[in-house]
Design an enzyme around this catalytic site. Structure first.
Site, PDB file in Angstrom:
ATOM      1  NE  ARG A  24      -4.246  -1.493   0.232  1.00  8.00           N
ATOM      2  CZ  ARG A  24      -5.390  -1.403   0.912  1.00  8.00           C
ATOM      3  NH1 ARG A  24      -5.641  -0.368   1.651  1.00  8.00           N
ATOM      4  NH2 ARG A  24      -6.283  -2.357   0.798  1.00  8.00           N
ATOM      5  CG  ASP A  74      -8.912  -3.041  -4.285  1.00  6.14           C
ATOM      6  OD1 ASP A  74      -8.334  -2.452  -3.364  1.00  6.14           O
ATOM      7  OD2 ASP A  74      -9.706  -3.989  -4.088  1.00  6.14           O
TER       8      ASP A  74
HETATM    9  O1  CP3 Z   1      -0.113  -1.614  -2.482  1.00  8.46           O
HETATM   10  C1  CP3 Z   1      -0.373  -0.699  -3.296  1.00  8.46           C
HETATM   11  O2  CP3 Z   1       0.081   0.462  -3.192  1.00  8.46           O
HETATM   12  C2  CP3 Z   1      -1.169  -1.048  -4.537  1.00  8.46           C
HETATM   13  C3  CP3 Z   1      -2.569  -0.865  -4.442  1.00  8.46           C
HETATM   14  C4  CP3 Z   1      -3.478  -1.786  -3.646  1.00  8.46           C
HETATM   15  C5  CP3 Z   1      -4.720  -1.342  -3.136  1.00  8.46           C
HETATM   16  N1  CP3 Z   1      -5.386  -2.408  -2.615  1.00  8.46           N
HETATM   17  C6  CP3 Z   1      -5.197   0.042  -3.213  1.00  8.46           C
HETATM   18  C7  CP3 Z   1      -6.303   0.484  -2.335  1.00  8.46           C
HETATM   19  C8  CP3 Z   1      -3.387  -3.147  -3.352  1.00  8.46           C
HETATM   20  C9  CP3 Z   1      -2.237  -4.122  -3.619  1.00  8.46           C
HETATM   21  C10 CP3 Z   1      -4.598  -3.527  -2.698  1.00  8.46           C
HETATM   22  C11 CP3 Z   1      -4.897  -4.899  -2.276  1.00  8.46           C
HETATM   23  C12 CP3 Z   1      -6.110  -5.177  -1.500  1.00  8.46           C
HETATM   24  N2  CP3 Z   1      -7.352  -4.601  -1.626  1.00  8.46           N
HETATM   25  C13 CP3 Z   1      -6.195  -6.198  -0.518  1.00  8.46           C
HETATM   26  C14 CP3 Z   1      -5.099  -7.146  -0.140  1.00  8.46           C
HETATM   27  C15 CP3 Z   1      -4.084  -6.518   0.735  1.00  8.46           C
HETATM   28  C16 CP3 Z   1      -4.594  -6.119   2.091  1.00  8.46           C
HETATM   29  O3  CP3 Z   1      -4.540  -4.921   2.375  1.00  8.46           O
HETATM   30  O4  CP3 Z   1      -5.010  -6.995   2.852  1.00  8.46           O
HETATM   31  C17 CP3 Z   1      -7.514  -6.187  -0.016  1.00  8.46           C
HETATM   32  C18 CP3 Z   1      -8.084  -7.098   1.053  1.00  8.46           C
HETATM   33  C19 CP3 Z   1      -8.235  -5.179  -0.734  1.00  8.46           C
HETATM   34  C20 CP3 Z   1      -9.676  -4.821  -0.618  1.00  8.46           C
HETATM   35  C21 CP3 Z   1      -9.853  -3.422  -0.186  1.00  8.46           C
HETATM   36  N3  CP3 Z   1      -9.585  -2.315  -0.962  1.00  8.46           N
HETATM   37  C22 CP3 Z   1     -10.337  -2.962   1.054  1.00  8.46           C
HETATM   38  C23 CP3 Z   1     -10.755  -3.845   2.209  1.00  8.46           C
HETATM   39  C24 CP3 Z   1     -10.343  -1.567   0.996  1.00  8.46           C
HETATM   40  C25 CP3 Z   1     -10.893  -0.623   2.048  1.00  8.46           C
HETATM   41  C26 CP3 Z   1      -9.952  -0.475   3.180  1.00  8.46           C
HETATM   42  C27 CP3 Z   1      -9.070   0.687   2.941  1.00  8.46           C
HETATM   43  O5  CP3 Z   1      -7.858   0.560   3.148  1.00  8.46           O
HETATM   44  O6  CP3 Z   1      -9.629   1.731   2.590  1.00  8.46           O
HETATM   45  C28 CP3 Z   1      -9.838  -1.172  -0.263  1.00  8.46           C
HETATM   46  C29 CP3 Z   1      -9.639   0.206  -0.777  1.00  8.46           C
HETATM   47  C30 CP3 Z   1      -8.271   0.586  -1.263  1.00  8.46           C
HETATM   48  N4  CP3 Z   1      -7.472  -0.191  -2.037  1.00  8.46           N
HETATM   49  C31 CP3 Z   1      -7.619   1.832  -1.040  1.00  8.46           C
HETATM   50  C32 CP3 Z   1      -6.393   1.764  -1.705  1.00  8.46           C
HETATM   51  C33 CP3 Z   1      -5.350   2.850  -1.804  1.00  8.46           C
HETATM   52  C34 CP3 Z   1      -8.207   3.005  -0.284  1.00  8.46           C
HETATM   53  C35 CP3 Z   1      -9.317   3.596  -1.077  1.00  8.46           C
HETATM   54  C36 CP3 Z   1      -9.311   5.096  -1.174  1.00  8.46           C
HETATM   55  O7  CP3 Z   1      -8.306   5.702  -1.564  1.00  8.46           O
HETATM   56  O8  CP3 Z   1     -10.382   5.652  -0.914  1.00  8.46           O
END
Ligand code: CP3
Length: 343
Positions: A24, A74
């Site tokens: 992330r 994502d």
């Molecule tokens: O790592 C990186 O910089 C690359 C981008 C990336 C995102 N999500 C961007 C994101 C990666 C590799 C993921 C993987 C992801 N997404 C996982 C596996 C890794 C982990 O964290 O366990 C999972 C379970 C998800 C599903 C997901 N996406 C959730 C549960 C959420 C909400 C929680 C949160 O952190 O907000 C997201 C949203 C998300 N994915 C954001 C980002 C930057 C935040 C959204 C925003 O900017 O509003």
């Protein structure tokens, strides 16, 4: 040997100073990310716009000079592509309509090829703009973790809805897992063909399963993805991240044949060195809260990891994603400490 140090580690080499990137690393703790995120409107329009996705992928590389960039996307774009509609509700995370037994039949794995073309375009653009020595990582979610969101329709504390679904509707559940395996192979192969050097498979919810479901829902589907990708791209480099797998990690490494294993912060350092590092490169495992709190505890924790793992193949990372409260100055401090390390 290449000039991409992270790729060298995935090839089994030990770098004197470990390559470093953070899960992330593009995200809300960066003001430049928040600005693009606001411009894009919805989170998915950020993921599906190749120019925006390229820009936010490059932001942490410009600011910190990490050894790897990870494609900005994502794990839930896969269900979105194969027939479910995914939304990200501000402050609440992902929302999907919980899938029914009948609807699993209608999923079309091959849709990842057409619907996710903006992602492949982003991979090409990113590779074009990245410094030559920066490794580019693609990724997907593991079938189990993606299925948990498709079944519950949202994040839950222990994925009880998906575990229950697997018990009550095993046939439908494993059809869903099979379709996600098929979609993931196509998706990862296409990312590698578009310019990714390696890929990571995120199984963020591997840690909530009993022996039986661990094998059938988490480990074996990932093993099938690894095999399927390497059938198309021999020698493809793959990082597994089965968060919470604990004592099952040696079995996971042996059965999936990943090149590196992402470790969360609960994994004991000496145990990982003694039981895993002679088989696979280690990646991890700093507790992300330390990038919020800082202080001597941060330095001491970095040192412990460096001392335990630096003598074998090792990629420095966090044990899970950096939080939105992550402190930019502390990220600089972490990188400087790792890179100036003399044991
Ligand atoms: O790592 C990186 O910089 C690359 C981008 C990336 C995102 N999500 C961007 C994101 C990666 C590799 C993921 C993987 C992801 N997404 C996982 C596996 C890794 C982990 O964290 O366990 C999972 C379970 C998800 C599903 C997901 N996406 C959730 C549960 C959420 C909400 C929680 C949160 O952190 O907000 C997201 C949203 C998300 N994915 C954001 C980002 C930057 C935040 C959204 C925003 O900017 O509003």
């Amino acid at each position: 040997m290449t000039n991409r140090r992270l790729l060298n580690v995935l090839n089994g080499q030990t770098e004197t100073i470990p390559p470093i990137w953070l899960m992330r690393q593009a995200g809300r703790y960066l003001p430049e990310y928040r600005a693009i995120r606001a411009e894009a409107g919805s989170f998915l329009s950020l993921c599906y716009n190749p120019d925006f996705a390229t820009e936010v992928t490059l932001q942490p590389i410009r600011r910190f000079g990490f050894d790897a960039a990870i494609l900005f996307s994502d794990i839930l774009v896969v269900p979105d592509a194969i027939g479910r509609s995914v939304q990200f509700v501000h402050g609440e995370g992902p929302k999907l309509d919980p899938i029914s037994v009948e609807e699993i039949n209608d999923l079309v794995p091959a849709m990842v090829l057409s619907k996710l073309s903006p992602v492949y375009e982003a991979v090409e653009k990113i590779r074009d703009k990245l410094p030559d020595e920066t490794t580019l990582l693609g990724f997907c979610g593991a079938p189990w973790t993606v299925a948990t969101y498709m079944i519950a329709g949202q994040g839950t504390p222990d994925q009880a809805p998906a575990r229950l679904f697997a018990r009550k509707e095993p046939e439908a559940f494993y059809m869903l897992i099979d379709k996600l395996v098929e979609a993931s192979v196509l998706y990862l192969v296409k990312q590698l063909e578009s310019g990714a050097d390696a890929v990571q498979i995120f199984d963020s919810w591997a840690g909530v399963l009993d022996d039986d479901l661990y094998v059938k829902a988490s480990r074996d589907p990932i093993a099938r993805i690894v095999k399927g990708v390497r059938e198309k791209i021999p020698g493809a480099k793959i990082i597994g991240f089965p968060k919470g797998a604990g004592l099952r990690l040696p079995d996971f490494v042996k059965e999936t044949k990943v090149d590196a294993i992402g470790l969360d912060w609960t994994v004991p350092l000496d145990w990982a060195r003694d039981n895993l590092q002679s088989h696979v490169a280690l990646q991890g495992n700093l507790d992300p809260t330390l990038l919020v709190s800082g202080g001597d505890q941060l330095d001491a924790s970095i040192d412990r990891i460096m001392q335990a793992w630096s003598s074998g193949p090792f990629i420095f990372n966090l044990g899970h994603g950096i939080s939105p409260q992550g402190d930019i100055d502390l990220v600089h401090r972490l990188i400087n400490r790792v890179r100036s390390y003399a044991s």
